[in-house]
Design a protein around this motif. Structure first.
Motif, mmCIF file in Angstrom:
data_model
loop_
_atom_site.group_PDB
_atom_site.id
_atom_site.type_symbol
_atom_site.label_atom_id
_atom_site.label_comp_id
_atom_site.label_asym_id
_atom_site.label_seq_id
_atom_site.Cartn_x
_atom_site.Cartn_y
_atom_site.Cartn_z
ATOM 1 N N ARG A 22 0.825 -1.212 0.000
ATOM 2 C CA ARG A 22 0.000 0.000 0.000
ATOM 3 C C ARG A 22 0.855 1.257 0.000
ATOM 4 N N THR A 23 1.997 1.239 0.661
ATOM 5 C CA THR A 23 2.829 2.439 0.725
ATOM 6 C C THR A 23 3.753 2.576 -0.465
ATOM 7 N N ALA A 24 3.912 1.514 -1.273
ATOM 8 C CA ALA A 24 4.856 1.577 -2.390
ATOM 9 C C ALA A 24 4.202 1.532 -3.748
ATOM 10 N N PHE A 25 3.086 0.821 -3.902
ATOM 11 C CA PHE A 25 2.558 0.573 -5.240
ATOM 12 C C PHE A 25 1.131 1.070 -5.455
ATOM 13 N N ALA A 26 0.237 0.743 -4.555
ATOM 14 C CA ALA A 26 -1.164 1.109 -4.751
ATOM 15 C C ALA A 26 -1.784 1.490 -3.416
ATOM 16 N N ASP A 27 -2.834 2.267 -3.487
ATOM 17 C CA ASP A 27 -3.455 2.777 -2.270
ATOM 18 C C ASP A 27 -4.926 3.035 -2.558
ATOM 19 N N TRP A 28 -5.674 3.335 -1.520
ATOM 20 C CA TRP A 28 -7.051 3.765 -1.692
ATOM 21 C C TRP A 28 -7.272 4.980 -0.816
ATOM 22 N N ASN A 29 -8.162 5.845 -1.237
ATOM 23 C CA ASN A 29 -8.341 7.115 -0.555
ATOM 24 C C ASN A 29 -9.831 7.431 -0.438
ATOM 25 N N PRO A 30 -10.378 7.490 0.776
ATOM 26 C CA PRO A 30 -11.777 7.885 0.932
ATOM 27 C C PRO A 30 -11.919 9.391 0.733
ATOM 28 N N VAL A 51 2.611 4.416 -8.276
ATOM 29 C CA VAL A 51 3.786 4.376 -9.152
ATOM 30 C C VAL A 51 3.484 5.031 -10.494
ATOM 31 N N ALA A 52 2.492 5.911 -10.531
ATOM 32 C CA ALA A 52 2.195 6.631 -11.765
ATOM 33 C C ALA A 52 3.312 7.599 -12.114
ATOM 34 N N TYR A 53 3.966 8.153 -11.081
ATOM 35 C CA TYR A 53 4.988 9.173 -11.304
ATOM 36 C C TYR A 53 6.368 8.766 -10.794
ATOM 37 N N ASP A 54 6.418 8.197 -9.596
ATOM 38 C CA ASP A 54 7.703 7.868 -8.970
ATOM 39 C C ASP A 54 7.622 6.531 -8.243
ATOM 40 N N LEU A 55 8.726 5.809 -8.252
ATOM 41 C CA LEU A 55 8.889 4.658 -7.367
ATOM 42 C C LEU A 55 9.648 5.159 -6.150
ATOM 43 N N LYS A 56 9.014 5.053 -4.983
ATOM 44 C CA LYS A 56 9.598 5.610 -3.767
ATOM 45 C C LYS A 56 9.963 4.517 -2.773
ATOM 46 N N THR A 60 8.379 6.597 2.853
ATOM 47 C CA THR A 60 9.158 7.833 2.740
ATOM 48 C C THR A 60 8.726 8.605 1.501
ATOM 49 N N ASP A 61 9.273 9.821 1.365
ATOM 50 C CA ASP A 61 9.083 10.623 0.157
ATOM 51 C C ASP A 61 10.307 10.535 -0.753
ATOM 52 N N VAL A 62 11.192 9.580 -0.495
ATOM 53 C CA VAL A 62 12.428 9.444 -1.268
ATOM 54 C C VAL A 62 12.149 8.695 -2.560
ATOM 55 N N SER A 63 12.405 9.360 -3.684
ATOM 56 C CA SER A 63 12.157 8.757 -5.000
ATOM 57 C C SER A 63 13.367 7.941 -5.438
ATOM 58 N N ILE A 64 13.105 6.698 -5.846
ATOM 59 C CA ILE A 64 14.162 5.841 -6.381
ATOM 60 C C ILE A 64 14.370 6.143 -7.860
ATOM 61 N N THR A 65 13.248 6.303 -8.576
ATOM 62 C CA THR A 65 13.323 6.628 -9.997
ATOM 63 C C THR A 65 12.002 7.237 -10.445
ATOM 64 N N ARG A 66 12.056 8.072 -11.469
ATOM 65 C CA ARG A 66 10.847 8.659 -12.030
ATOM 66 C C ARG A 66 10.268 7.711 -13.082
ATOM 67 N N LEU A 67 8.960 7.499 -12.990
ATOM 68 C CA LEU A 67 8.292 6.552 -13.891
ATOM 69 C C LEU A 67 7.341 7.252 -14.860
ATOM 70 N N GLY A 68 6.975 8.475 -14.599
ATOM 71 C CA GLY A 68 6.049 9.205 -15.453
ATOM 72 C C GLY A 68 5.977 10.653 -15.034
ATOM 73 N N ILE A 194 1.602 11.699 -3.738
ATOM 74 C CA ILE A 194 1.454 10.304 -3.320
ATOM 75 C C ILE A 194 1.140 9.425 -4.528
ATOM 76 N N GLY A 195 0.222 9.855 -5.368
ATOM 77 C CA GLY A 195 -0.105 9.064 -6.544
ATOM 78 C C GLY A 195 -1.255 9.673 -7.316
ATOM 79 N N ARG A 196 -1.587 9.036 -8.425
ATOM 80 C CA ARG A 196 -2.681 9.505 -9.285
ATOM 81 C C ARG A 196 -3.939 8.705 -8.998
ATOM 82 N N ALA A 197 -5.030 9.405 -8.735
ATOM 83 C CA ALA A 197 -6.324 8.753 -8.521
ATOM 84 C C ALA A 197 -6.884 8.352 -9.879
ATOM 85 N N GLU A 198 -7.212 7.073 -10.037
ATOM 86 C CA GLU A 198 -7.591 6.576 -11.360
ATOM 87 C C GLU A 198 -9.031 6.107 -11.475
ATOM 88 N N ARG A 199 -9.560 5.477 -10.440
ATOM 89 C CA ARG A 199 -10.940 4.974 -10.515
ATOM 90 C C ARG A 199 -11.600 5.030 -9.142
#
Length: 224
Positions: A22-30, A51-56, A60-68, A194-199
């Motif tokens: 949940r903290t690295a790849f996907a999450d949900w937000n009410p 992971v729409a923009y960064d792999l962190k 943490t807020d530390v980015s390993i690499t930019r993905l988008g 944190i990430g992009r809300a998609e659905r």
């Protein structure tokens, strides 16, 4: 205690892995407020692609690499630069954009956004009551989405021109006259995204009868 941990070791490992996922790849937000009306309603729970923009590094807020790259019109979750609160808003302007707002009309790099009236709605605000809301389609570059205006209330309808700093974004709520966004909290650095809300994952009428809103389940949040 040791015996309890030993007996539930598998379940504990599952929870740890779920937390990392949940903290690295996907999450949900009410959705707790009206700031993204008419597109997001209180009681919606949205899927967030972390992971729409960064792999962190997890937690943490530390980015390993930019993905988008974030785009105008993306709905994103982020930590407020003001107090760290998790917020969800729409990206209105990108790094380097010169942006202003005049009488609710957004102007990016000298080009005004285009607007078309969709219709009317009713917005209920605590301590105020029911207000007439105007729903519009806003076309901002390649992005097109619905916004809502509340002409009857005092709001921050003018600002700028300002230039968005490098690696930062200007965020606006779709409910323009009822949103504490970059007009209040300032620009949002990329590291706080944190990430992009998609659905919309699930939805229920939490302000009414708590019945599921099945027509909203699976609804895409990507701008056209």
């Amino acid at each position: 205690m040791k015996a309890l941990i030993r007996e539930n070791k598998g379940f504990i490992v599952f929870l740890v892995l779920l937390g990392i996922f949940r903290t690295a790849f996907a999450d949900w937000n009410p959705i707790p407020s009206a700031s993204m009306h008419p597109n997001l309603l209180e009681g919606d729970v949205v899927f967030v692609n972390r992971v729409a923009y960064d792999l962190k590094v997890p937690l943490t807020d530390v980015s390993i690499t930019r993905l988008g790259e974030p785009q105008r019109g993306d709905i994103v979750t982020f930590s407020s630069p003001k107090d760290g609160t998790r917020l969800i808003k729409r990206i209105a302007a990108l790094p380097g954009d010169k942006v202003e707002m005049r009488g609710e009309r957004l102007v990016i790099n000298g080009t005004p956004a285009e607007y078309a009236v969709i219709g009317n709605a009713t917005e209920t605000i605590a301590s105020v009551g029911d207000l007439q809301a105007l729903t519009l389609n806003e076309s901002n570059g390649k992005a097109s989405y619905s916004i809502q205006l509340l002409p009857q209330i005092v709001a921050h309808r003018d600002f700028g021109p300002v230039t968005v700093p490098a690696d930062s974004y200007l965020m606006l709520g779709d409910n323009r006259d009822n949103s504490a966004d970059s007009r209040v909290i300032g620009f949002v650095p990329r590291k706080l995204l944190i990430g992009r809300a998609e659905r919309i994952l699930v939805s229920a009428d939490i302000q009414g009868n708590w019945m599921p809103r099945t027509e909203r389940i699976g609804m895409s949040l990507r701008s056209e």
